[in-house]
Design a protein around this motif. Sequence first.
Motif, PDB file in Angstrom:
ATOM      1  N   LYS A  25      -2.893  12.038  -2.762  1.00  0.00           N
ATOM      2  CA  LYS A  25      -2.216  13.342  -2.868  1.00  0.00           C
ATOM      3  C   LYS A  25      -1.474  14.113  -1.903  1.00  0.00           C
ATOM      4  N   THR A  26      -1.142  13.234  -1.306  1.00  0.00           N
ATOM      5  CA  THR A  26      -0.299  13.884   0.691  1.00  0.00           C
ATOM      6  C   THR A  26       0.989  13.129   0.335  1.00  0.00           C
ATOM      7  N   GLY A  27       2.098  12.451  -0.803  1.00  0.00           N
ATOM      8  CA  GLY A  27       2.749  12.512  -0.990  1.00  0.00           C
ATOM      9  C   GLY A  27       3.190  11.161  -0.846  1.00  0.00           C
ATOM     10  N   VAL A  28       4.804  10.994  -1.443  1.00  0.00           N
ATOM     11  CA  VAL A  28       4.739   9.380  -1.363  1.00  0.00           C
ATOM     12  C   VAL A  28       5.525   9.589  -0.482  1.00  0.00           C
ATOM     13  N   ASP A  29       5.566   7.427   0.000  1.00  0.00           N
ATOM     14  CA  ASP A  29       6.475   7.368   1.238  1.00  0.00           C
ATOM     15  C   ASP A  29       7.914   6.906   0.948  1.00  0.00           C
ATOM     16  N   ILE A  50       4.970   5.266  -9.080  1.00  0.00           N
ATOM     17  CA  ILE A  50       5.499   6.806  -9.643  1.00  0.00           C
ATOM     18  C   ILE A  50       7.177   6.525 -10.356  1.00  0.00           C
ATOM     19  N   ALA A  51       7.732   6.532 -11.618  1.00  0.00           N
ATOM     20  CA  ALA A  51       8.814   6.334 -11.574  1.00  0.00           C
ATOM     21  C   ALA A  51       8.912   7.623 -13.234  1.00  0.00           C
ATOM     22  N   THR A  52      10.000   8.552 -12.567  1.00  0.00           N
ATOM     23  CA  THR A  52      10.393   9.455 -13.330  1.00  0.00           C
ATOM     24  C   THR A  52      11.463   8.817 -14.970  1.00  0.00           C
ATOM     25  N   THR A  53      11.205   9.780 -15.598  1.00  0.00           N
ATOM     26  CA  THR A  53      12.382   9.741 -17.369  1.00  0.00           C
ATOM     27  C   THR A  53      12.198  10.382 -17.805  1.00  0.00           C
ATOM     28  N   SER A  54      13.149  10.345 -19.343  1.00  0.00           N
ATOM     29  CA  SER A  54      13.600  11.656 -19.745  1.00  0.00           C
ATOM     30  C   SER A  54      13.171  11.479 -20.891  1.00  0.00           C
ATOM     31  N   SER A  55      12.486  10.490 -21.439  1.00  0.00           N
ATOM     32  CA  SER A  55      11.881   9.444 -22.313  1.00  0.00           C
ATOM     33  C   SER A  55      10.567   9.015 -23.343  1.00  0.00           C
ATOM     34  N   GLU A  56       9.806   8.846 -23.634  1.00  0.00           N
ATOM     35  CA  GLU A  56       8.542   8.766 -24.079  1.00  0.00           C
ATOM     36  C   GLU A  56       9.206   7.226 -24.277  1.00  0.00           C
ATOM     37  N   GLU A  57      10.644   6.924 -24.947  1.00  0.00           N
ATOM     38  CA  GLU A  57      10.333   5.295 -24.943  1.00  0.00           C
ATOM     39  C   GLU A  57      10.549   4.464 -23.912  1.00  0.00           C
ATOM     40  N   LYS A  58      11.466   5.102 -22.675  1.00  0.00           N
ATOM     41  CA  LYS A  58      11.584   4.401 -21.299  1.00  0.00           C
ATOM     42  C   LYS A  58      10.518   4.564 -20.537  1.00  0.00           C
ATOM     43  N   GLY A  59       9.720   5.473 -21.003  1.00  0.00           N
ATOM     44  CA  GLY A  59       8.432   5.673 -19.945  1.00  0.00           C
ATOM     45  C   GLY A  59       7.754   4.421 -20.170  1.00  0.00           C
ATOM     46  N   LYS A  60       7.680   3.665 -21.523  1.00  0.00           N
ATOM     47  CA  LYS A  60       6.939   2.402 -22.335  1.00  0.00           C
ATOM     48  C   LYS A  60       7.492   1.176 -21.428  1.00  0.00           C
ATOM     49  N   LYS A 119       3.189  14.148  -6.013  1.00  0.00           N
ATOM     50  CA  LYS A 119       2.332  14.159  -4.534  1.00  0.00           C
ATOM     51  C   LYS A 119       0.835  14.472  -5.002  1.00  0.00           C
ATOM     52  N   ARG A 120       0.908  15.647  -6.350  1.00  0.00           N
ATOM     53  CA  ARG A 120      -0.433  15.337  -6.787  1.00  0.00           C
ATOM     54  C   ARG A 120      -1.102  14.604  -7.184  1.00  0.00           C
ATOM     55  N   LEU A 121      -0.421  12.831  -7.698  1.00  0.00           N
ATOM     56  CA  LEU A 121      -1.092  11.807  -8.191  1.00  0.00           C
ATOM     57  C   LEU A 121      -1.070  10.739  -7.339  1.00  0.00           C
ATOM     58  N   GLY A 174       0.747  -0.783   0.379  1.00  0.00           N
ATOM     59  CA  GLY A 174       0.470   0.258   0.688  1.00  0.00           C
ATOM     60  C   GLY A 174       0.925   1.120   0.223  1.00  0.00           C
ATOM     61  N   ASP A 175       2.393   1.209   0.207  1.00  0.00           N
ATOM     62  CA  ASP A 175       3.119   2.201  -0.217  1.00  0.00           C
ATOM     63  C   ASP A 175       3.132   2.682  -1.229  1.00  0.00           C
ATOM     64  N   THR A 176       3.762   3.505  -1.849  1.00  0.00           N
ATOM     65  CA  THR A 176       3.901   4.214  -2.812  1.00  0.00           C
ATOM     66  C   THR A 176       5.309   4.493  -2.552  1.00  0.00           C
ATOM     67  N   ILE A 177       6.698   4.735  -3.952  1.00  0.00           N
ATOM     68  CA  ILE A 177       7.684   4.968  -3.957  1.00  0.00           C
ATOM     69  C   ILE A 177       7.583   5.411  -5.226  1.00  0.00           C
ATOM     70  N   LEU A 178       8.469   6.302  -5.062  1.00  0.00           N
ATOM     71  CA  LEU A 178       8.752   7.690  -6.551  1.00  0.00           C
ATOM     72  C   LEU A 178      10.168   7.260  -6.825  1.00  0.00           C
ATOM     73  N   THR A 179      10.486   6.853  -8.239  1.00  0.00           N
ATOM     74  CA  THR A 179      11.514   6.315  -8.557  1.00  0.00           C
ATOM     75  C   THR A 179      12.373   7.255  -9.354  1.00  0.00           C
ATOM     76  N   GLN A 180      13.315   7.239  -9.820  1.00  0.00           N
ATOM     77  CA  GLN A 180      14.244   8.282 -11.282  1.00  0.00           C
ATOM     78  C   GLN A 180      15.108   7.728 -12.135  1.00  0.00           C
ATOM     79  N   GLY A 181      14.551   7.947 -13.408  1.00  0.00           N
ATOM     80  CA  GLY A 181      15.518   7.229 -14.123  1.00  0.00           C
ATOM     81  C   GLY A 181      15.123   5.885 -14.319  1.00  0.00           C
ATOM     82  N   THR A 182      16.312   4.994 -15.634  1.00  0.00           N
ATOM     83  CA  THR A 182      16.234   3.878 -15.605  1.00  0.00           C
ATOM     84  C   THR A 182      17.316   3.413 -15.403  1.00  0.00           C
TER      85      THR A 182
END
Length: 363
Positions: free
Chosen positions: A241-245, A201-211, A235-237, A174-182
């Motif tokens: 909407k309280t932020g990630v763990d 929730i993952a961040t990335t620099s390109s649509e291809e990596k996002g897929k 945080k909004r997503l 049930g926790d939420t994590i945020l990762t950066q890049g690949t």
Amino acid sequence: MSLPKTTPAWIIEASNGDKPGFENVKFVKEHPVPELGENDCLVQIQAVSLNYRDLVIPKGQYPLPLNLPCVACSDGAGRILAVGSKVTSFEEGDKVVTLFTQQHQHGEPTPDMFGSTLGGTAHGTLRQYAVFPASGLARAPSNLSPTEAGTLTCAPLTAWNALYGLVSKALKPGDTILTQGTGGVSLAAIQFAKAAGATVIATTSSEEKGKRLEKMGADIVINYKKDSSWGETAKRLSPGKTGVDHIVEVGGPGTMAQSLKAIKLGGVISVIGFLGGPPGEKEPSTLEALSAGCIIRGILIGSKEQLVAMNRAIDANNIHPVVDEKIFNLENALEGFEYQWQQKNFGKVVIQLEGPVLGEKEG
């Protein structure tokens, strides 16, 4: 069976930026193999994977102490060819992986342990044969090939430590994590989080990596090049909407500023890298960190106790590390260094070490 006295190896001769490329890393055909002590294991190394650290050491960009010249790299998987007379935890034929800080057995690391970091202050893994203390090895997960197991020493263990190392804040369903890049740490964190029933929730620099991140199980993908306020977006997503763990923080000033906007009160930001922020980006202020009301924790890989626990979880959940499709061998290892330096990889860059087992015929 006679034990080898020498081994082919790649040696980091110096750490400076005076030479272009990776000219400070040299191949030698006959590097000495230490004699097998009573508490040691002789390992035939079958696969080695690269970390950002391995690239910046010869370029003179590594901020921590070194003991050069030194055999390169820390990540390795192989099989035990012989054990010392007092070794009871392993036997000939066992599949093992290396521990990054050889003296870090459990708990938090101490300063005196850092003289045993493979590929920096102690001879590393980019060689065909090596002798390690039994305490510096862990049994490889049974579900992995040597190529996959060769990625576990640093990146996955760092991710595991980030998510489970602080016991009071350990990842839970049930926790939420945020990762950066690949990179390797972020991809491993996604796998561990999904196995635990967490939202990613993952961040990335390109649509291809996002897929590709979505195929790995990322629930939400944010392109940080298109959304410079990705921390606020995360945080909004997030649920409620309280932020990630948990945030696996791999960048620098730029990413930390956004991480502080994404984290929930009481959440944990695990700082594991120094890839750097955008040029001219200022460091977040003390007030920003105070306002976030979170824990900011630096991660120094992990202990043997954590490595053993992680390997059991990998086995139990049939997790397979993400390995880049391009594989290198011992002879062209520096091409692998350059390939990763140019950020052409998705997942871990692996160098497979060729050669027959002692006593066996090739082919």
